[in-house]
Design a protein around this motif. Structure first.
Motif, PDB file in Angstrom:
ATOM      1  N   VAL A 143       3.322  19.470  -7.006  1.00  0.00           N
ATOM      2  CA  VAL A 143       3.335  19.574  -5.543  1.00  0.00           C
ATOM      3  C   VAL A 143       4.596  20.281  -5.063  1.00  0.00           C
ATOM      4  N   LEU A 144       5.735  19.918  -5.626  1.00  0.00           N
ATOM      5  CA  LEU A 144       6.987  20.519  -5.182  1.00  0.00           C
ATOM      6  C   LEU A 144       7.082  22.002  -5.528  1.00  0.00           C
ATOM      7  N   ALA A 145       6.252  22.433  -6.480  1.00  0.00           N
ATOM      8  CA  ALA A 145       6.225  23.855  -6.842  1.00  0.00           C
ATOM      9  C   ALA A 145       5.332  24.674  -5.920  1.00  0.00           C
ATOM     10  N   GLN A 146       4.588  24.012  -5.031  1.00  0.00           N
ATOM     11  CA  GLN A 146       3.728  24.727  -4.094  1.00  0.00           C
ATOM     12  C   GLN A 146       4.558  25.251  -2.913  1.00  0.00           C
ATOM     13  N   SER A 158      -4.544  -0.582  -6.773  1.00  0.00           N
ATOM     14  CA  SER A 158      -4.580  -1.448  -7.943  1.00  0.00           C
ATOM     15  C   SER A 158      -3.522  -1.016  -8.973  1.00  0.00           C
ATOM     16  N   MET A 159      -3.921  -0.663 -10.201  1.00  0.00           N
ATOM     17  CA  MET A 159      -2.964  -0.199 -11.194  1.00  0.00           C
ATOM     18  C   MET A 159      -2.189   1.008 -10.689  1.00  0.00           C
ATOM     19  N   GLY A 160      -2.850   1.872  -9.918  1.00  0.00           N
ATOM     20  CA  GLY A 160      -2.171   3.026  -9.348  1.00  0.00           C
ATOM     21  C   GLY A 160      -1.073   2.625  -8.390  1.00  0.00           C
ATOM     22  N   GLY A 161      -1.286   1.537  -7.654  1.00  0.00           N
ATOM     23  CA  GLY A 161      -0.244   1.034  -6.769  1.00  0.00           C
ATOM     24  C   GLY A 161       0.953   0.529  -7.546  1.00  0.00           C
ATOM     25  N   ALA A 162       0.687  -0.239  -8.620  1.00  0.00           N
ATOM     26  CA  ALA A 162       1.773  -0.738  -9.462  1.00  0.00           C
ATOM     27  C   ALA A 162       2.539   0.422 -10.093  1.00  0.00           C
ATOM     28  N   THR A 163       1.802   1.439 -10.533  1.00  0.00           N
ATOM     29  CA  THR A 163       2.437   2.622 -11.130  1.00  0.00           C
ATOM     30  C   THR A 163       3.335   3.319 -10.123  1.00  0.00           C
ATOM     31  N   LEU A 164       2.829   3.492  -8.912  1.00  0.00           N
ATOM     32  CA  LEU A 164       3.587   4.227  -7.908  1.00  0.00           C
ATOM     33  C   LEU A 164       4.807   3.463  -7.410  1.00  0.00           C
ATOM     34  N   ILE A 165       4.754   2.153  -7.400  1.00  0.00           N
ATOM     35  CA  ILE A 165       5.950   1.390  -7.039  1.00  0.00           C
ATOM     36  C   ILE A 165       7.064   1.698  -8.033  1.00  0.00           C
ATOM     37  N   ARG A 166       6.739   1.649  -9.316  1.00  0.00           N
ATOM     38  CA  ARG A 166       7.733   1.925 -10.349  1.00  0.00           C
ATOM     39  C   ARG A 166       8.192   3.379 -10.292  1.00  0.00           C
ATOM     40  N   ALA A 167       7.253   4.293 -10.067  1.00  0.00           N
ATOM     41  CA  ALA A 167       7.609   5.713 -10.021  1.00  0.00           C
ATOM     42  C   ALA A 167       8.452   6.040  -8.797  1.00  0.00           C
ATOM     43  N   THR A 168       8.049   5.537  -7.634  1.00  0.00           N
ATOM     44  CA  THR A 168       8.756   5.846  -6.386  1.00  0.00           C
ATOM     45  C   THR A 168      10.186   5.326  -6.422  1.00  0.00           C
ATOM     46  N   ALA A 169      10.395   4.206  -7.105  1.00  0.00           N
ATOM     47  CA  ALA A 169      11.754   3.654  -7.202  1.00  0.00           C
ATOM     48  C   ALA A 169      12.713   4.639  -7.855  1.00  0.00           C
ATOM     49  N   SER A 170      12.192   5.490  -8.744  1.00  0.00           N
ATOM     50  CA  SER A 170      13.070   6.430  -9.462  1.00  0.00           C
ATOM     51  C   SER A 170      12.876   7.880  -9.037  1.00  0.00           C
ATOM     52  N   LEU A 171      11.979   8.126  -8.095  1.00  0.00           N
ATOM     53  CA  LEU A 171      11.712   9.495  -7.639  1.00  0.00           C
ATOM     54  C   LEU A 171      11.962   9.574  -6.131  1.00  0.00           C
ATOM     55  N   PRO A 172      13.171   9.899  -5.719  1.00  0.00           N
ATOM     56  CA  PRO A 172      13.503   9.891  -4.286  1.00  0.00           C
ATOM     57  C   PRO A 172      12.748  10.942  -3.478  1.00  0.00           C
ATOM     58  N   GLN A 173      12.108  11.901  -4.137  1.00  0.00           N
ATOM     59  CA  GLN A 173      11.341  12.918  -3.409  1.00  0.00           C
ATOM     60  C   GLN A 173      10.103  12.320  -2.730  1.00  0.00           C
ATOM     61  N   ILE A 174       9.646  11.169  -3.223  1.00  0.00           N
ATOM     62  CA  ILE A 174       8.519  10.474  -2.578  1.00  0.00           C
ATOM     63  C   ILE A 174       9.087   9.685  -1.412  1.00  0.00           C
ATOM     64  N   GLU A 175       8.746  10.092  -0.192  1.00  0.00           N
ATOM     65  CA  GLU A 175       9.413   9.582   1.006  1.00  0.00           C
ATOM     66  C   GLU A 175       8.778   8.329   1.591  1.00  0.00           C
ATOM     67  N   ALA A 176       7.516   8.051   1.268  1.00  0.00           N
ATOM     68  CA  ALA A 176       6.824   6.893   1.838  1.00  0.00           C
ATOM     69  C   ALA A 176       5.689   6.505   0.902  1.00  0.00           C
ATOM     70  N   LEU A 177       5.364   5.203   0.866  1.00  0.00           N
ATOM     71  CA  LEU A 177       4.393   4.712  -0.109  1.00  0.00           C
ATOM     72  C   LEU A 177       3.468   3.672   0.503  1.00  0.00           C
ATOM     73  N   VAL A 178       2.163   3.828   0.231  1.00  0.00           N
ATOM     74  CA  VAL A 178       1.155   2.819   0.546  1.00  0.00           C
ATOM     75  C   VAL A 178       0.583   2.295  -0.759  1.00  0.00           C
ATOM     76  N   VAL A 179       0.576   0.975  -0.938  1.00  0.00           N
ATOM     77  CA  VAL A 179      -0.042   0.373  -2.124  1.00  0.00           C
ATOM     78  C   VAL A 179      -1.127  -0.590  -1.671  1.00  0.00           C
ATOM     79  N   ASP A 180      -2.303  -0.452  -2.266  1.00  0.00           N
ATOM     80  CA  ASP A 180      -3.467  -1.265  -1.909  1.00  0.00           C
ATOM     81  C   ASP A 180      -3.904  -2.055  -3.140  1.00  0.00           C
ATOM     82  N   SER A 181      -3.842  -3.374  -3.039  1.00  0.00           N
ATOM     83  CA  SER A 181      -4.352  -4.278  -4.088  1.00  0.00           C
ATOM     84  C   SER A 181      -3.585  -4.152  -5.399  1.00  0.00           C
TER      85      SER A 181
END
Length: 305
Positions: A143-146, A158-181
């Protein structure tokens, strides 16, 4: 046969029975863990995006550990000033077309992908949210290369939400996060789905061995506080039978501000959108609008009659 001989015979038979039962449970545990790490592959058809006239193109992503991911990309329209949302789906699922369509119709760019060992992507095993962080990193790099991308947010189910919580914590380029279930940790997820003596600790032991990681270590619950001051919106149904409904409250309490919580009464796993699509769309899009363009949104609202 003397009483002593009978007792020794009973103990011998009982010992063998216990050993056989233990071996049987171990075999079943290994089979269960193997199945968990090899989810069924469901190929995304793309029907919803075609039906909704959503522009998208197929792209390939490559993770740092060499896994090829199959993805769809929709560029943002002019109104959203180069804002793109990353979409990470749940275990045993594939690219969430309904979420992709929701954001695209709202003017956002969207990148959705099949996680490793899912759908059309490569990878031999699913690691239930651990190495999938590298999938998120590959998506973010793409995305950042676009051209003219100014804002990046993320939605995970679900699992994607858990993944993104861990990823967003270490990737400051992600500015906002929604996690569902999302689950709060893999260990607590095992507790919720398999609260049985012997089976529960065996599952955790096997997961630790296969994933080379403690099911409670580096969990979403431990990492979510590191996302602040970026905003997080946590959504869950109280009728969830896949992830513990308590996970939402736990994650909310562990998160830093700004944080938002929406628990919908009686709703099943990932069922909040289905229960009220318009409310879900309005709240989630407003969350990202405020996160990326908050000052502009407030000015527009003030000028409305």
């Amino acid at each position: 046969m003397t009483s002593r001989q009978r007792l020794l015979l009973v103990l011998k038979i009982s010992g063998r029975a216990v050993l056989l039962v233990g071996i049987g449970l171990l075999v079943l545990g290994v089979i269960g863990v193997y199945d968990a790490l090899h989810p069924p592959r469901i190929v995304p058809p793309g029907y919803t995006l075609v039906k909704e006239n959503i522009e998208f193109r197929s792209v390939d992503l490559l993770t740092e550990d060499g896994v090829r991911l199959s993805a769809w990309y929709t560029p943002p329209d002019d109104e959203r000033s180069g804002a793109v949302i990353l979409l990470a789906h749940g275990y045993g699922d594939n690219r969430p077309e309904w979420v992709h369509a929701m954001f695209a119709k709202g003017g956002y760019g969207v990148l959705s992908w099949d996680a490793r060992a899912h759908g059309e992507s490569g990878g031999e095993i699913s690691t239930l949210g651990y190495r999938e962080v590298l999938d998120v990193k590959a998506a973010l790099d793409f995305v950042l290369a676009q051209p003219e991308i100014k804002h990046v947010g993320a939605w995970g189910g679900s699992m994607g939400g858990a993944t993104l919580i861990r990823a967003t914590a270490s990737l400051p380029q992600i500015e906002a996060l929604v996690v569902d279930s999302s689950f709060s940790s893999l260990g607590e997820e095992i507790d919720f789905l398999a609260p049985y003596p012997f089976v529960n600790p065996l599952a955790k032991l096997l997961m630790t061995f296969v994933l080379d990681n403690d099911p409670y270590a580096a969990s979403p619950l431990e990492k979510i506080g590191e996302i602040s001051p970026r905003p997080v919106y946590i959504i869950q149904g109280s009728g969830d039978k896949v992830a513990s409904p308590d996970s939402a409250e736990e994650l909310y309490e562990a998160a830093g501000d700004p944080r938002f919580l929406w628990v919908e009464e009686g709703v099943r796993h990932l069922g909040t959108f289905e229960a009220n699509p318009r409310r879900y769309e309005r709240r989630v899009l407003r969350f990202f609008d405020e996160a990326f363009f908050g000052e502009l949104v407030r000015q527009l609202e003030q000028n409305q009659p």
